[in-house]
Design a protein around this motif. Structure first.
Motif, PDB file in Angstrom:
ATOM      1  N   LEU A 117      40.129  51.795  58.492  1.00  0.00           N
ATOM      2  CA  LEU A 117      40.001  50.451  57.918  1.00  0.00           C
ATOM      3  C   LEU A 117      39.405  49.513  58.971  1.00  0.00           C
ATOM      4  N   ALA A 118      38.395  48.745  58.567  1.00  0.00           N
ATOM      5  CA  ALA A 118      37.794  47.725  59.442  1.00  0.00           C
ATOM      6  C   ALA A 118      38.101  46.352  58.867  1.00  0.00           C
ATOM      7  N   ILE A 119      38.485  45.433  59.736  1.00  0.00           N
ATOM      8  CA  ILE A 119      38.909  44.097  59.304  1.00  0.00           C
ATOM      9  C   ILE A 119      38.148  43.049  60.116  1.00  0.00           C
ATOM     10  N   PHE A 120      37.554  42.086  59.397  1.00  0.00           N
ATOM     11  CA  PHE A 120      36.954  40.896  60.012  1.00  0.00           C
ATOM     12  C   PHE A 120      37.779  39.685  59.604  1.00  0.00           C
ATOM     13  N   LYS A 121      38.031  38.775  60.554  1.00  0.00           N
ATOM     14  CA  LYS A 121      38.814  37.566  60.285  1.00  0.00           C
ATOM     15  C   LYS A 121      38.062  36.359  60.824  1.00  0.00           C
ATOM     16  N   ALA A 122      38.115  35.252  60.054  1.00  0.00           N
ATOM     17  CA  ALA A 122      37.451  34.013  60.464  1.00  0.00           C
ATOM     18  C   ALA A 122      38.302  32.830  60.034  1.00  0.00           C
ATOM     19  N   VAL A 123      38.292  31.784  60.844  1.00  0.00           N
ATOM     20  CA  VAL A 123      38.985  30.521  60.538  1.00  0.00           C
ATOM     21  C   VAL A 123      37.941  29.421  60.567  1.00  0.00           C
ATOM     22  N   VAL A 124      37.818  28.679  59.438  1.00  0.00           N
ATOM     23  CA  VAL A 124      36.794  27.642  59.314  1.00  0.00           C
ATOM     24  C   VAL A 124      37.452  26.279  59.138  1.00  0.00           C
ATOM     25  N   THR A 125      36.693  25.235  59.493  1.00  0.00           N
ATOM     26  CA  THR A 125      37.124  23.844  59.328  1.00  0.00           C
ATOM     27  C   THR A 125      36.014  23.075  58.642  1.00  0.00           C
ATOM     28  N   LYS A 147      33.905  46.351  45.075  1.00  0.00           N
ATOM     29  CA  LYS A 147      35.123  45.584  45.344  1.00  0.00           C
ATOM     30  C   LYS A 147      36.250  46.464  45.870  1.00  0.00           C
ATOM     31  N   GLU A 148      36.224  47.761  45.573  1.00  0.00           N
ATOM     32  CA  GLU A 148      37.265  48.626  46.107  1.00  0.00           C
ATOM     33  C   GLU A 148      37.074  48.859  47.609  1.00  0.00           C
ATOM     34  N   LYS A 149      35.850  48.948  48.055  1.00  0.00           N
ATOM     35  CA  LYS A 149      35.582  49.168  49.478  1.00  0.00           C
ATOM     36  C   LYS A 149      35.597  47.851  50.248  1.00  0.00           C
ATOM     37  N   PHE A 150      34.985  46.804  49.675  1.00  0.00           N
ATOM     38  CA  PHE A 150      34.908  45.505  50.349  1.00  0.00           C
ATOM     39  C   PHE A 150      35.851  44.538  49.635  1.00  0.00           C
ATOM     40  N   GLN A 151      36.929  44.184  50.279  1.00  0.00           N
ATOM     41  CA  GLN A 151      37.931  43.292  49.702  1.00  0.00           C
ATOM     42  C   GLN A 151      37.993  42.010  50.532  1.00  0.00           C
ATOM     43  N   LYS A 152      37.827  40.877  49.835  1.00  0.00           N
ATOM     44  CA  LYS A 152      37.855  39.554  50.483  1.00  0.00           C
ATOM     45  C   LYS A 152      39.198  38.895  50.180  1.00  0.00           C
ATOM     46  N   LYS A 153      39.854  38.388  51.217  1.00  0.00           N
ATOM     47  CA  LYS A 153      41.179  37.790  51.074  1.00  0.00           C
ATOM     48  C   LYS A 153      41.237  36.494  51.862  1.00  0.00           C
ATOM     49  N   TYR A 154      42.272  35.700  51.528  1.00  0.00           N
ATOM     50  CA  TYR A 154      42.532  34.456  52.265  1.00  0.00           C
ATOM     51  C   TYR A 154      44.029  34.347  52.534  1.00  0.00           C
ATOM     52  N   ASP A 155      44.378  34.191  53.791  1.00  0.00           N
ATOM     53  CA  ASP A 155      45.779  34.064  54.196  1.00  0.00           C
ATOM     54  C   ASP A 155      46.095  32.574  54.357  1.00  0.00           C
ATOM     55  N   GLU A 156      46.885  32.015  53.412  1.00  0.00           N
ATOM     56  CA  GLU A 156      47.191  30.581  53.448  1.00  0.00           C
ATOM     57  C   GLU A 156      48.051  30.210  54.642  1.00  0.00           C
ATOM     58  N   SER A 157      48.902  31.122  55.088  1.00  0.00           N
ATOM     59  CA  SER A 157      49.804  30.789  56.198  1.00  0.00           C
ATOM     60  C   SER A 157      49.042  30.591  57.502  1.00  0.00           C
ATOM     61  N   THR A 158      47.995  31.392  57.725  1.00  0.00           N
ATOM     62  CA  THR A 158      47.228  31.289  58.968  1.00  0.00           C
ATOM     63  C   THR A 158      45.870  30.640  58.776  1.00  0.00           C
ATOM     64  N   GLY A 159      45.442  30.446  57.536  1.00  0.00           N
ATOM     65  CA  GLY A 159      44.124  29.872  57.276  1.00  0.00           C
ATOM     66  C   GLY A 159      42.993  30.816  57.570  1.00  0.00           C
ATOM     67  N   LEU A 199      37.845  39.866  55.565  1.00  0.00           N
ATOM     68  CA  LEU A 199      37.016  40.856  54.889  1.00  0.00           C
ATOM     69  C   LEU A 199      37.504  42.231  55.332  1.00  0.00           C
ATOM     70  N   GLU A 200      38.023  43.023  54.375  1.00  0.00           N
ATOM     71  CA  GLU A 200      38.522  44.366  54.668  1.00  0.00           C
ATOM     72  C   GLU A 200      37.530  45.400  54.131  1.00  0.00           C
ATOM     73  N   ILE A 201      37.160  46.371  54.974  1.00  0.00           N
ATOM     74  CA  ILE A 201      36.259  47.460  54.582  1.00  0.00           C
ATOM     75  C   ILE A 201      37.071  48.753  54.682  1.00  0.00           C
ATOM     76  N   HIS A 202      37.362  49.356  53.534  1.00  0.00           N
ATOM     77  CA  HIS A 202      38.215  50.537  53.469  1.00  0.00           C
ATOM     78  C   HIS A 202      37.383  51.804  53.608  1.00  0.00           C
ATOM     79  N   LYS A 203      37.963  52.755  54.345  1.00  0.00           N
ATOM     80  CA  LYS A 203      37.357  54.075  54.521  1.00  0.00           C
ATOM     81  C   LYS A 203      35.889  53.961  54.945  1.00  0.00           C
ATOM     82  N   VAL A 204      35.720  53.395  56.104  1.00  0.00           N
ATOM     83  CA  VAL A 204      34.361  53.124  56.579  1.00  0.00           C
ATOM     84  C   VAL A 204      33.616  54.434  56.837  1.00  0.00           C
ATOM     85  N   SER A 205      32.324  54.363  56.647  1.00  0.00           N
ATOM     86  CA  SER A 205      31.440  55.493  56.925  1.00  0.00           C
ATOM     87  C   SER A 205      30.221  54.966  57.682  1.00  0.00           C
TER      88      SER A 205
END
Length: 1326
Positions: A51-59, A78-90, A94-100
């Motif tokens: 699993l590969a994860i990218f995280k960003a915080v914007v203002t 959408k199964e491989k590339f999942q976009k999420k937002y964590d309200e607690s941390t802002g 972007l999660e990339i599952h089973k990277v190749s």
């Protein structure tokens, strides 16, 4: 087509490196901002299938929308590339599952709002799980043995693919394809032998990563970490893939950032910064371009890797710009400003302006801080694993649980010669080998759970040692455990001969008893997989040559300077020579010789500017050393510096001084040679030589004469150029000015101590002393205190010739070479008596009155106690603000009254107050108020003082609304304006002043109607006042009016409401009635709030008209009229016969009501003539000049307005002279009128005509016509029934009043109404 307005976007860089911001508008609205990345996504390296994860915080405001994109594809899956937002941390994730390998790409993150957008990029790298890529491109093999050499395969296994070809060529291997196949087989074999029982331990504080297994120690050690080492690290544990990130650089920050530097052309500029954690290398950039170490830029790092420096050599204006230092995701920038045009002979190094911190000291403190943190972490780790050690001992002692035996587990350990470590345990659970470590579990212990040995850490490691030949050298380190042994290595080989290796608990030492050249090298100590390294014996100089080199070298100008040094050390050795910090290169004046054991520097034809510091630096793989010497180039001194300053000028001497030469040529000034010339003469007189002190006193001068001097500086190298002074005048008899009045220091029964200050003017010569005089109170006689032949040298004197109880005053004068000057003013009177005791404390101190700016303090004078405290003569009042520790005196001189008004206070500030009594004995003890005083009047509850304030007002829409309230309150209240219990809008202006407040609406609207309230509140209470404001306008008229009759004799008037009825709740209606029998309107109803009204008493046979008006507080509208109601009775018509009349014939011939008048005009001016004519029908007007029509002549402006005929000549000239005639004609007749225009020249001549008559019959009229410059004609009229003799006298009015009169007599017998006279003048001037 429609032309669209072009919008220019502004692009700029973010404070976060790698983020580009695009701003849509030049000026952003208030409280709005463009998007930005507070934390941008970091590059990720991950094993395939994980699993590969990218995280960003914007203002940004408004909140930006975040989207993700990739360069070589899309994110539709959408199964491989999942976009999420964590309200607690802002965080946007972007999660990339089973990277190749297909997902290995460049990814972009976009943050967009209405103000702009921000973009940043990141990368995803996919690696094979069997190997961890590391950069060993600079690894070189020591020997070349081809593809059969193990060092060759080690280098190939650990090198990058780009370095395969260079390694093969270095080892002489030609078949690269075969080597690549064998390399792949070796890697596969190595992957099968990798250990599987791995535990990953990561400590955020220690910044280290350890991979540990049960019963053995394997570590992933990242030494020499740089920025690019941040990433994902992968290992295998129990055949499971584990990965962890190494966020080393994210915690690095700048302790001291680079600062702005101002340098001149050809100077060097040095940027310096200090990091919080050591890094071997950071990135230097200029305007986004990466800088590298080279001839232009020199990038250096301190030994502790905390101080990083960038040196820009030989600055030019092209080097001007912003320079940045980047350490991971943190950066700092500063300007380099290059000024000046001409290059200087001596190059300097420019640093940041202002106070510079000691970078070495700051770095050392930071290093101590990091070491302290490491010791705390190691201590915590040691405590943590000590518990695990105890647990392991308990498990091993319980043989029943593990092996069913009572035998005690024994461990044997030994160090072999090749450096391997072998450990065995009797229970068969653990077997250890230094090269290949394996863990085996016996069948009977399949269910045993053992805790691993955590290993050891270094409390402090090895340090570099500078050893001396034939002397002993010692290397020492300390472990965290006492029961661990280690192995010593030198240059990769184990050390066991000719050295002493000792172990004292956790301390391990290696001692070389008698050092030689063979003992130098890199030493390493290893214990349980941990290691520490140090260098022994860096290169060094020959002691005799070094001693000679460090002594300053002096050479004369034009000679050569030579330095020669021998050195020893491991080869290769790099030699560098420096002058004043700049590295020297071979050129016309510099020659450097280098060999394996010595170096030589030759500076040819040295000049004075070559004076400076000479430094040599030698360096090899084991370290470096430096030596510094001073080069002094001797030359003649420069001229002494002027201008010369006259320190004393009198009738007897001239004393002056000057400054030494700016450059003494490398030798001290021994003496000066002086010559003198009297102003006005051509000869110079030699004054001789004086010692090397730049001051001279000439006593052979004449009073009032002027002199010039020439001065040479002399050193051992020669004599300087001459320096000539300005003119100096020997003084005349000039007496000093008066000193300040003397001051009484102290007074006793038999002595009074006096002091004074020097006079402001000394008279041009030095002061010899002072004369002091005294005088008794009430006497006019001054007596000298000191003897006449003994002047007072000091500025103080003790007067002992006094009588107790008598009051004295004193004065003083200064004495110089010319004599005694003017006496000063007299001092204050003082009694000759012993000092008094200081007064006591004042009593009854209190504040009687306060305001925002002042307060009144009163007190009672202190009690007089003889021998303890004397009577007070005055008082000082002091105040101190509550936030200040210093007292401020309010009065400069003591006050006699027992009250004082303290002014200049700051409103609502807190002050402490105290009073000090004073007399001749000094100041008494201060008396202070127990509590602070608030600078405000006495508390007063808010109260409105104006009783005429309106509670209701009507304002026409568009006019201003102004509400003013007057109040009194203390302390200053808080004023709040409300509209309908809501704060007023921003367009309403509130003005508060002392005791009043005003609300202003510049241009009112109907929406401004409402109840406005003002709340005045302070700490005592509050008060409220409300005013109803109605903003309205003249109402619009009602709609159509209709009439209905429901009951006979009544009419119901019905109308449509006015459009303003909904907006104005006070709008009402008025109904008026007009009967056919009356001629006035009468009001039948008023203040109607509905839309109908029934009118009674309607008479049959009459007509009625009705009008409906709309009314409000502002006025009344236009009426809305109803149709006519009812029928009027028919009446017989009355016939009136009007008498006939005749029309009057008003036609007449033209005639002039007002004729033309004679005109006289001046050349160059305008002339206006007019007349009035009547006639019916209207006459046609024609103007003539000398019988020629001028109606169409553009030089004349002709007009006829209602019978007034006018002629305007804009600029009169001589050609305009003549007769002007107006002819008016119509169908009935014709009329004429004429006049004559006379023109005067620029030289005016006035003629005066005087008529004397023998018969006293009045003349009727007289007219003068100027025919030419010499002829004039006169016309006059007289009584037709009388004969007269007329005498004309002519004389000039201007110019010559006494000229003889010209007399001409005329006698006419004929009866004529007009008698012309023609005169011929003798001169055209009159």
């Amino acid at each position: 087509w429609i032309k669209k307005e072009k919008v220019t976007a502004i692009r700029r860089r973010s404070k976060t490196p790698g983020v580009m911001i695009t701003q849509y508008a030049a000026i952003l609205p208030e409280d709005k901002s463009t998007p930005d990345f507070q934390c941008k996504p970091m590059p990720v390296t991950v094993k395939e299938g994980n699993l590969a994860i990218f995280k960003a915080v914007v203002t940004g405001d408004p909140k930006p929308d975040v989207s993700w994109r990739r360069a070589k594809g899309n994110l539709a899956d959408k199964e491989k590339f999942q976009k999420k937002y964590d309200e607690s941390t802002g965080e946007h994730i972007l999660e990339i599952h089973k990277v190749s390998a297909e997902e290995a790409d460049t990814y972009k993150c976009y943050a967009v709002n209405e103000c702009g957008k921000a973009v940043c990029t990141t990368t995803l790298s996919i690696v094979d799980g069997s190997t961890i890529p590391e950069d060993f491109r600079k690894l070189k093999a020591q020997t070349a043995g081809g593809d059969n050499d193990e060092t060759f395969w080690d280098a190939m296994m650990n090198a990058d693919k780009r370095d395969y070809e260079s390694i093969c060529s270095e080892y002489g291997v030609a078949d690269l394809n075969t080597i690549l196949k064998k390399l792949e087989e070796k890697r596969n074999q190595k992957g099968k032998n990798k250990q599987k029982d791995v535990i990953i331990s990561y400590d955020n504080d220690a910044k280290k990563q350890d991979i540990q297994s049960l019963g053995k120690k394997n570590y992933i050690r990242n030494e020499g970490t740089v920025q690019h080492d941040t990433g994902i690290y992968i290992g295998d544990v129990e055949e499971a893939n584990l990965s962890f990130s190494l966020p080393l650089v994210s915690n690095v920050d700048f302790v001291i950032k680079i600062q702005e530097i101002k340098a001149e052309e050809s100077d060097d500029a040095l940027f310096e910064c200090v990091l919080t954690h050591p890094l071997p290398k950071i990135t230097w950039m200029r305007k986004g371009v990466l800088l590298e170490d080279g001839e232009k830029c020199n990038i250096t790092v301190s030994d502790n890797r905390l101080i990083h420096r960038l040196l820009i050599k030989d600055c030019t204006k092209l080097d001007k710009g912003i320079y940045s230092a980047v350490a991971g995701i943190i950066s700092c920038s500063a300007w380099l400003v290059v000024e000046g045009d001409a290059k200087k002979a001596i190059r300097k190094t420019a640093k940041a302006a202002g106070v510079q911190a000691d970078l070495e000291k700051v770095a050392k403190e930071q290093q101590i801080k990091i070491q302290g943190e490491m010791e705390k972490i190691l201590k915590a780790v040691k405590e943590k694993y000590s518990e695990a050690e105890k647990l392991k001992g308990e498990i091993l002692t319980r043989g029943d649980d593990c092996s069913g035996s009572d035998k005690r587990n024994k461990t044997q350990r030994k160090n072999t010669k090749d450096g391997t470590v072998t450990t065995s345990e009797d229970n068969g659970c653990i077997t250890e080998d230094g090269d290949l470590k394996k863990k085996k579990q016996t069948k009977g212990q399949a269910g045993c759970n053992l805790t691993s040995d955590p290993g050891v850490q270094f409390i402090w490691g090895l340090s570099d040692v500078d050893a001396i030949i034939h002397e002993s050298a010692e290397l020492m380190c300390k472990l965290s455990r006492e029961d661990r042994e280690g192995v010593w290595f030198r240059d990769g080989k184990q050390v066991y001969d000719n050295v002493s290796i000792t172990m004292n608990g956790p301390i391990h030492k290696l001692v070389i008893m008698k050092c030689s050249e063979d003992n130098s090298g890199k030493y390493r100590f290893e214990a349980d997989g941990r290691k520490t390294e140090a260098m022994l014996n860096p290169p060094r100089f020959d002691p005799e040559d070094l001693s000679a080199f460090t002594r300053p070298l002096a050479v004369k100008v034009g000679h050569n300077a030579t330095y020669k040094l021998q050195f020893i050390g491991h080869k290769p050795i790099k030699v560098q020579w420096y002058k004043d910090g700049d590295e020297l290169k071979d050129d016309n004046s510099t020659m450097i010789e280098r060999s394996a054991s010595h170096t030589r520097l030759l500076l040819s034809r040295c000049q004075r500017r070559d004076t400076g510091e000479i430094k040599i630096k030698i360096k090899n793989d084991h370290g470096f050393t430096e030596a510094v010497s001073q080069l002094v180039v001797l030359d003649k001194p420069s001229p002494p510096l002027g201008p010369a300053e006259v320190t004393e000028s009198s009738a007897l001497c001239i004393e002056f001084k000057w400054r030494p030469p700016k450059d003494d040529g490398g030798s001290p000034v021994t003496n000066y040679i002086l010559e003198r010339q009297q102003v006005g003469r051509n000869t110079w007189k030699k004054m001789g030589e004086i010692p090397g002190v730049p001051i001279y006193r000439d006593t052979d001068v004449d009073r009032g004469r002027k002199y010039c001097y020439r001065i040479w500086a002399v050193t051992s190298e020669g004599m300087s150029e001459v320096m000539e002074t300005d003119e100096m005048q020997a003084g005349k008899f000039a007496f000093p000015g008066p000193p300040a009045p003397p001051k009484v220091v102290s007074a006793f029964n038999d002595c009074i101590n006096i002091s004074w200050s020097s006079p402001s003017s000394t008279g041009g010569s030095r002061l010899l002393g002072y004369i002091l005089e005294k005088r008794k109170q009430g006497s006019n006689l001054w007596t000298c205190v000191n003897a006449p032949d003994e002047i007072i040298k000091e500025k103080k004197y003790a007067v002992k010739d006094v009588v107790e109880g008598i009051e004295y005053e004193f004065r003083v004068c200064a004495v110089n070479l010319s004599g005694a000057g003017e006496f000063s003013n007299a001092s204050e009177f003082v009694f000759a008596r012993d000092p008094k005791k200081p007064p006591g404390k004042v009593t009854g101190l209190k504040v009687t009155e306060t305001s925002y700016s002042n307060m009144v303090v009163t007190w009672t004078k202190p009690e007089d106690k003889p021998g303890i405290q004397d009577e007070a003569k005055g008082y000082f009042v002091e105040i101190r603000r509550a936030d200040c520790i210093e007292w401020c005196r309010c009065n400069s001189s003591p006050v006699i009254m027992t009250s004082f008004n303290v002014k200049g206070l700051k409103s609502m500030d807190m002050y402490w107050v105290r009073v000090i009594a004073i007399n001749d004995g000094g100041e008494g003890t201060p008396e202070e108020l127990p509590n602070y005083i608030l600078a405000m009047p006495l508390p007063v509850r808010p109260r409105f003082t104006n009783n005429k304030m309106k509670s209701f007002m009507v304002v026409r829409a568009g006019n201003s609304v102004r509400i003013t309230v007057n109040f009194e309150a203390s302390p200053w209240p808080e004023i709040t304006w409300l509209k309908d219990n809501v704060p007023v809008m921003k367009r309403v202006t509130i003005s508060n002043s002392d005791g009043s407040s005003q609300l202003l609406i510049p241009t009112s609207e109907r929406l401004d109607s409402g109840i406005y309230s003002v709340l005045v509140k302070n700490i005592v209470g509050q008060e409220t006042f409300s005013t109803e404001v109605r903003v309205t306008d003249d109402p619009k008229p009602p709609g159509p009016v209709e009439l209905e009759e429901s009951v006979p004799g009544t009419v119901t008037v019905i109308w449509q409401p006015s459009p303003d009825e909904k907006r104005d709740d006070r709008l009402h209606y008025t109904v008026s009635k007009l009967e056919s029998t009356k001629h006035t309107w009468t009001t039948v109803a008023d203040r109607l709030f509905n839309n109908r009204f029934t009118v009674c008493n309607i008479m049959q046979g009459r007509e009625y008209h009705f009008r409906v008006y709309a009314k409000n507080d502002m006025g009344i509208s236009a009426p809305s009229e109803s149709p006519i109601w009812g029928m009027e009775k028919k009446k017989e018509k009355m016939v009136i016969t009007e008498p006939s009349r005749k029309d009057c014939d008003l036609r007449c011939t033209p005639s002039f009501i007002v004729p033309l008048k004679p005109q006289t005009a001046t050349v160059g001016y305008e002339c206006y003539m007019s007349c009035a004519v009547k006639g019916d029908p209207a006459a046609r007007i024609t103007w003539y000049r000398n019988h020629v029509s001028i109606n169409t002549d553009t030089n004349y402006y002709v007009s006829n307005t209602c019978g007034v005929c006018s002629l305007l000549i804009l600029r009169v000239g001589p050609k305009d002279v003549g007769e002007y005639k107006v002819v008016a004609d119509n169908s009935l007749g014709r009329a004429e009128c004429s006049t004559v225009l006379s023109v005067r020249g620029k030289t005016e001549t006035w003629l005066h005509f005087c008529f004397t008559k023998k018969v006293y019959t009045p003349l009727l009229a007289c007219q003068v016509i100027l025919i030419s410059i010499r002829n004039v004609s006169l016309f006059w009229s007289y009584n037709l029934h009388n004969q007269i003799d007329t005498q004309a006298e002519i004389f000039p009015v201007r110019g010559c009043k006494n000229a003889p009169k010209l007399k001409t007599f005329f006698s006419y017998a004929q009866l004529s109404s007009v008698c012309p006279i023609h005169l011929e003048l003798d001169s055209g001037k009159d």
